[in-house]
Design an enzyme around this catalytic site. Structure first.
Site, PDB file in Angstrom:
ATOM      1  N   ARG A 182       4.893   2.496  -5.400  1.00 12.23           N
ATOM      2  CA  ARG A 182       5.609   1.569  -4.527  1.00 12.23           C
ATOM      3  C   ARG A 182       5.637   0.193  -5.188  1.00 12.23           C
ATOM      4  O   ARG A 182       4.708  -0.204  -5.880  1.00 12.23           O
ATOM      5  CB  ARG A 182       4.913   1.463  -3.170  1.00 12.23           C
ATOM      6  CG  ARG A 182       5.162   2.663  -2.272  1.00 12.23           C
ATOM      7  CD  ARG A 182       4.541   2.459  -0.909  1.00 12.23           C
ATOM      8  NE  ARG A 182       3.104   2.437  -0.978  1.00 12.23           N
ATOM      9  CZ  ARG A 182       2.342   1.351  -0.902  1.00 12.23           C
ATOM     10  NH1 ARG A 182       2.882   0.171  -0.710  1.00 12.23           N
ATOM     11  NH2 ARG A 182       1.043   1.429  -0.999  1.00 12.23           N
ATOM     12  N   TYR A 210      11.163   6.758  -6.977  1.00  9.82           N
ATOM     13  CA  TYR A 210       9.794   7.256  -6.828  1.00  9.82           C
ATOM     14  C   TYR A 210       9.219   7.121  -5.419  1.00  9.82           C
ATOM     15  O   TYR A 210       9.334   6.066  -4.790  1.00  9.82           O
ATOM     16  CB  TYR A 210       8.863   6.523  -7.805  1.00  9.82           C
ATOM     17  CG  TYR A 210       7.521   7.208  -7.942  1.00  9.82           C
ATOM     18  CD1 TYR A 210       7.361   8.279  -8.804  1.00  9.82           C
ATOM     19  CD2 TYR A 210       6.436   6.813  -7.179  1.00  9.82           C
ATOM     20  CE1 TYR A 210       6.153   8.938  -8.917  1.00  9.82           C
ATOM     21  CE2 TYR A 210       5.213   7.461  -7.282  1.00  9.82           C
ATOM     22  CZ  TYR A 210       5.081   8.527  -8.151  1.00  9.82           C
ATOM     23  OH  TYR A 210       3.882   9.170  -8.255  1.00  9.82           O
ATOM     24  N   LYS A 257       7.391   5.953   4.222  1.00 12.14           N
ATOM     25  CA  LYS A 257       6.887   4.612   4.527  1.00 12.14           C
ATOM     26  C   LYS A 257       7.967   3.741   5.189  1.00 12.14           C
ATOM     27  O   LYS A 257       7.673   2.941   6.078  1.00 12.14           O
ATOM     28  CB  LYS A 257       6.391   3.926   3.253  1.00 12.14           C
ATOM     29  CG  LYS A 257       5.324   4.709   2.521  1.00 12.14           C
ATOM     30  CD  LYS A 257       4.082   4.885   3.354  1.00 12.14           C
ATOM     31  CE  LYS A 257       3.039   5.712   2.594  1.00 12.14           C
ATOM     32  NZ  LYS A 257       1.752   5.745   3.272  1.00 12.14           N
ATOM     33  N   HIS A 305      -0.657   4.248   9.764  1.00 14.45           N
ATOM     34  CA  HIS A 305      -0.985   4.829   8.457  1.00 14.45           C
ATOM     35  C   HIS A 305      -2.294   5.599   8.608  1.00 14.45           C
ATOM     36  O   HIS A 305      -3.345   5.158   8.138  1.00 14.45           O
ATOM     37  CB  HIS A 305      -1.114   3.687   7.445  1.00 14.45           C
ATOM     38  CG  HIS A 305      -1.183   4.113   6.011  1.00 14.45           C
ATOM     39  ND1 HIS A 305      -1.707   3.298   5.032  1.00 14.45           N
ATOM     40  CD2 HIS A 305      -0.773   5.238   5.383  1.00 14.45           C
ATOM     41  CE1 HIS A 305      -1.623   3.918   3.861  1.00 14.45           C
ATOM     42  NE2 HIS A 305      -1.067   5.082   4.050  1.00 14.45           N
ATOM     43  N   SER A 332      -4.332   2.821   1.183  1.00 15.29           N
ATOM     44  CA  SER A 332      -3.838   3.758   0.170  1.00 15.29           C
ATOM     45  C   SER A 332      -4.944   4.083  -0.833  1.00 15.29           C
ATOM     46  O   SER A 332      -5.669   3.192  -1.277  1.00 15.29           O
ATOM     47  CB  SER A 332      -2.640   3.152  -0.566  1.00 15.29           C
ATOM     48  OG  SER A 332      -1.611   2.861   0.347  1.00 15.29           O
ATOM     49  N   CYS A 388      -7.735   5.581  -0.441  1.00 10.44           N
ATOM     50  CA  CYS A 388      -9.110   5.390   0.046  1.00 10.44           C
ATOM     51  C   CYS A 388      -9.628   6.613   0.798  1.00 10.44           C
ATOM     52  O   CYS A 388     -10.587   6.511   1.564  1.00 10.44           O
ATOM     53  CB  CYS A 388      -9.204   4.148   0.918  1.00 10.44           C
ATOM     54  SG  CYS A 388      -9.138   2.619  -0.025  1.00 10.44           S
ATOM     55  N   ASP A 445      -1.367  11.327   6.311  1.00  8.01           N
ATOM     56  CA  ASP A 445      -0.908   9.976   5.946  1.00  8.01           C
ATOM     57  C   ASP A 445      -0.352   9.150   7.103  1.00  8.01           C
ATOM     58  O   ASP A 445      -0.535   7.941   7.112  1.00  8.01           O
ATOM     59  CB  ASP A 445       0.158  10.085   4.840  1.00  8.01           C
ATOM     60  CG  ASP A 445       0.393   8.774   4.090  1.00  8.01           C
ATOM     61  OD1 ASP A 445      -0.608   8.135   3.691  1.00  8.01           O
ATOM     62  OD2 ASP A 445       1.549   8.375   3.927  1.00  8.01           O
ATOM     63  N   ARG A 501       1.352  12.129  -8.497  1.00  2.24           N
ATOM     64  CA  ARG A 501       1.248  12.735  -7.163  1.00  2.24           C
ATOM     65  C   ARG A 501       1.783  14.156  -7.144  1.00  2.24           C
ATOM     66  O   ARG A 501       2.570  14.556  -7.998  1.00  2.24           O
ATOM     67  CB  ARG A 501       2.026  11.897  -6.143  1.00  2.24           C
ATOM     68  CG  ARG A 501       1.469  10.464  -6.023  1.00  2.24           C
ATOM     69  CD  ARG A 501       1.386   9.985  -4.611  1.00  2.24           C
ATOM     70  NE  ARG A 501       0.685   8.701  -4.530  1.00  2.24           N
ATOM     71  CZ  ARG A 501      -0.012   8.313  -3.460  1.00  2.24           C
ATOM     72  NH1 ARG A 501      -0.107   9.083  -2.399  1.00  2.24           N
ATOM     73  NH2 ARG A 501      -0.609   7.131  -3.450  1.00  2.24           N
TER      74      ARG A 501
END
Ligand code: GTP
Ligand code: SPV
Ligand code: MN
Length: 601
Positions: A72, A214, A223, A243, A265, A267, A290, A382
């Site tokens: 991002r 991406y 998102k 989130h 993110s 974590c 997520d 990913r």
């Protein structure tokens, strides 16, 4: 192909975008397996995709993106609302008319030589009143393939649209028109960084993305729609778009509960969502990893759905040891982006749990040997895998009513100060905890002083589509409308404590089930807790210590560090000052009261 829709707003919009971007052809997506295969064939032909070894990873493909297009791009992400103040201090603001003028110039003719795909999709189960319909227009077959996995694409949505259902328009282009007869020829298409724009017009519920192919920049359901636009809709309509992972936990007596958890993110959301408990008799099943959309039902209980249908998970570090359920999920029908390729056409990455089996091709397409200086896989490489391939997926993951949430967890990477677990006194205290979430960064990572904390309130810093102070107020008001006895309990967890020598104090992963068990018993009213200055905490006896955690370690994990917390208060005060007058007085009071309690220790 003639347009398979009777929705006038949709037809007009597709027409308008086609006139602006001038694609060679327009294709409406139906979400079928054939369509997905066709996208992969197309991209293999153009040298953008590598089919992986079908006997090892059937239906899997590898993509290598451009080094400028690997994650991002927060500094190219905009919230364009009328008043700058409404975007708040955590967002880049742009004037909607000016931003549109800039982007129209970029969009002008940007799809020449390409196909424009029309992707009708829902976030959330078809027909659920929490779900939202989106339509993404994109010139990227990679986006089509990912959207197939991550959202519900196809004919069911077209039917709803025929009945003039409303939808959120999501416009996307990689920003790289092609000359007549040309193709990408193995080069990932995107625009230079300064031309990338990930733009949100929350007042019109509109998304315009340009220049990146991406992840969260391009899969606009995730998102952009499900967090940035949905957070604004949730504020206006009285629900929560967060989130958060959602998991189901079952105790040895067979009773189950559902837990939602917000961590920034990278974590540990995917890890916790798929956790395999080390604690005998307990099981954890996955609902989502997520995003959670949550709403109070008529009885006053909070219900959550996972609006997605797949996992877009961090590959490096994922192994049979750290996340076996994820490893099984990515065995087939998975898209890998920016991982390394082995000689027998399989994948490899740092932390996969075994040495590279020979020479590799790294994420930039170069030959890579064990011992090379740079990582073989990009750190943000990913996988995109269908949720249904997760062995621990709970059957109710697609229940349109959602699941009743008993507990909400907040957390981040905090090597010091924040204990293993503590529980909020009440809803507003829990909102305070969420608002102060932070994660420690290294000097290398963000050009910040090592050991400093980047505050990431409720893990929503990059994803809240409006002023964060108003977002905190929305949380407070949402709770205030409910019967306090029915509200979920709120906890703050921290798996990332280290001792003075830098050794992990807590082993994490499956052992986190020991903390989940205490949380479960608290929700039942069965576990003991002591009242401390920062919240309710278990005694050492309340958490069954795993192997390798000494009594002294556990003591340290469950102690209130007065000096550390007083520094924490000062740091939260600075963080709060950035929100100015829009910081709810209730949170300032929570902070002052915490300080008073600490000073009395
Ligand atoms: P996004 O998809 O970016 O939103 O992130 P996520 O929260 O799903 O992140 P993910 O689960 O992929 O985070 C993975 C990182 O967290 C890896 O570096 C893991 O090693 C680390 N991690 C996850 N759980 C634990 C844990 O219990 N203890 C420790 N020490 N590290 C953990
Ligand atoms: C995150 O960064 O929190 C992600 C990955 O989940 S992306 O979808 O690319 O935003
Ligand atoms: Mn995320």
């Amino acid at each position: 192909m003639s347009a398979p829709s009777r929705n006038q707003k949709l037809l007009a919009w597709v027409d308008e975008v086609a006139q602006m971007t001038r694609p060679d052809r327009i294709e409406w997506c139906n979400g079928s397996p054939d369509e997905l295969d066709r996208m992969f064939d197309l991209m293999v032909d153009e040298g953008l995709a590598t089919m992986l070894n079908p006997s090892k990873r059937p239906g899997c493909y590898l993509f290598r993106s451009d080094p400028s297009d690997v994650a991002r791009v927060e500094n190219r992400t905009y919230i364009a609302c009328r008043n700058r103040e409404d975007a708040g201090p955590s967002n880049n603001w742009a004037d909607p008319a000016e931003l549109k003028a800039t982007m129209r110039e970029l969009y002008d003719g940007c799809m020449v030589g390409r196909t424009m795909y029309v992707i009708p999709f829902t976030m959330g189960p078809l027909g659920s009143d929490i779900s939202r319909i989106g339509v993404e227009l994109t010139d990227s077959p990679y986006v089509v393939a990912n959207m197939h996995i991550m959202t519900r694409v196809g004919n069911g949505v077209i039917k709803l649209l025929d009945d003039q259902a409303d939808f959120i328009p999501c416009l996307h282009s990689v920003g790289k028109p092609l000359a007549a007869g040309a193709s990408d020829e193995g080069t990932w298409p995107c625009a230079p960084l300064e031309d990338k724009f990930i733009s949100h017009f929350p007042e019109e519920r509109l998304i315009w993305s340009y220049g990146s192919g991406y992840g969260g920049n391009a899969l606009l359901g995730k998102k952009c729609l499900a967090l940035r636009i949905a957070s604004v809709a949730a504020r206006d309509e009285g629900w929560l778009a967060e989130h958060m992972l959602i998991l189901k936990i079952t105790c040895p007596e067979g009773k189950h509960r559902y837990v939602a958890a917000a961590f920034p993110s990278a974590c540990g959301k995917t890890n916790l969502a798929m956790l395999i408990p080390t604690l005998p008799g307990w099981t954890v099943e996955t609902i989502g990893d997520d995003i959670a959309w949550m709403r109070f039902d008529e009885e006053g209980y909070l219900h959550a759905i996972n609006p997605e249908t797949g996992f877009f998970g961090v590959a490096p570090g994922t192994s049979q040891e750290s996340n076996p359920n994820a490893m099984t999920s990515i065995q087939r029908n998975t898209i890998f982006t920016n991982v390394a390729l082995t000689e027998d056409q399989d994948i490899w990455w740092e932390g996969i749990g075994y040495d590279p089996p020979g020479e590799l091709i790294d994420w930039q397409g170069r030959v890579w040997h064990d011992g090379s200086r740079e990582p073989a896989a990009h750190p943000n490489a990913r996988f995109t895998a269908p949720a249904t391939q997760c062995p621990a997926l709970a059957p109710e993951w697609r229940d349109p009513r959602g699941v009743r949430i008993s507990a909400i967890l907040f957390g981040g990477r905090r090597p010091s100060t924040v204990p293993l677990v503590h529980e909020a006194f009440d809803w507003n205290h829990g909102v305070f905890m969420g608002s102060s979430v932070g994660s420690e960064v290294t000097a290398a990572a963000l050009d910040l002083q090592a050991g400093t904390v980047r505050r990431d309130p409720m893990a929503m810093l990059p994803f809240c589509g409006y002023h964060m102070g108003d977002y905190f107020r929305h949380w407070i008001e949402t709770g205030a409308r409910q019967d306090p006895a029915k509200l979920p309990k709120i906890f703050y967890v921290n798996w990332f404590r280290k001792d003075a020598s830098g050794r992990w104090l807590w082993p994490g992963y499956g052992e986190n089930s020991r903390v989940l068990a205490w949380i479960f018993r608290r929700c039942e009213g069965k576990a003991a807790a002591r009242e401390t200055a920062i919240g309710y905490m278990p005694d050492a006896a309340g958490i069954e210590a795993p192997a390798g955690v000494s009594d002294a370690d556990l003591q340290e994990l469950l102690t209130v560090d007065k000096a550390g917390w007083l520094r924490e208060v000062a740091s939260i005060r600075e963080h709060y000052a950035t929100f100015g007058e829009r910081l709810p007085a209730e949170l300032q009071q929570q902070l002052d009261a915490l300080e008073q309690r600490l000073l009395q220790l």
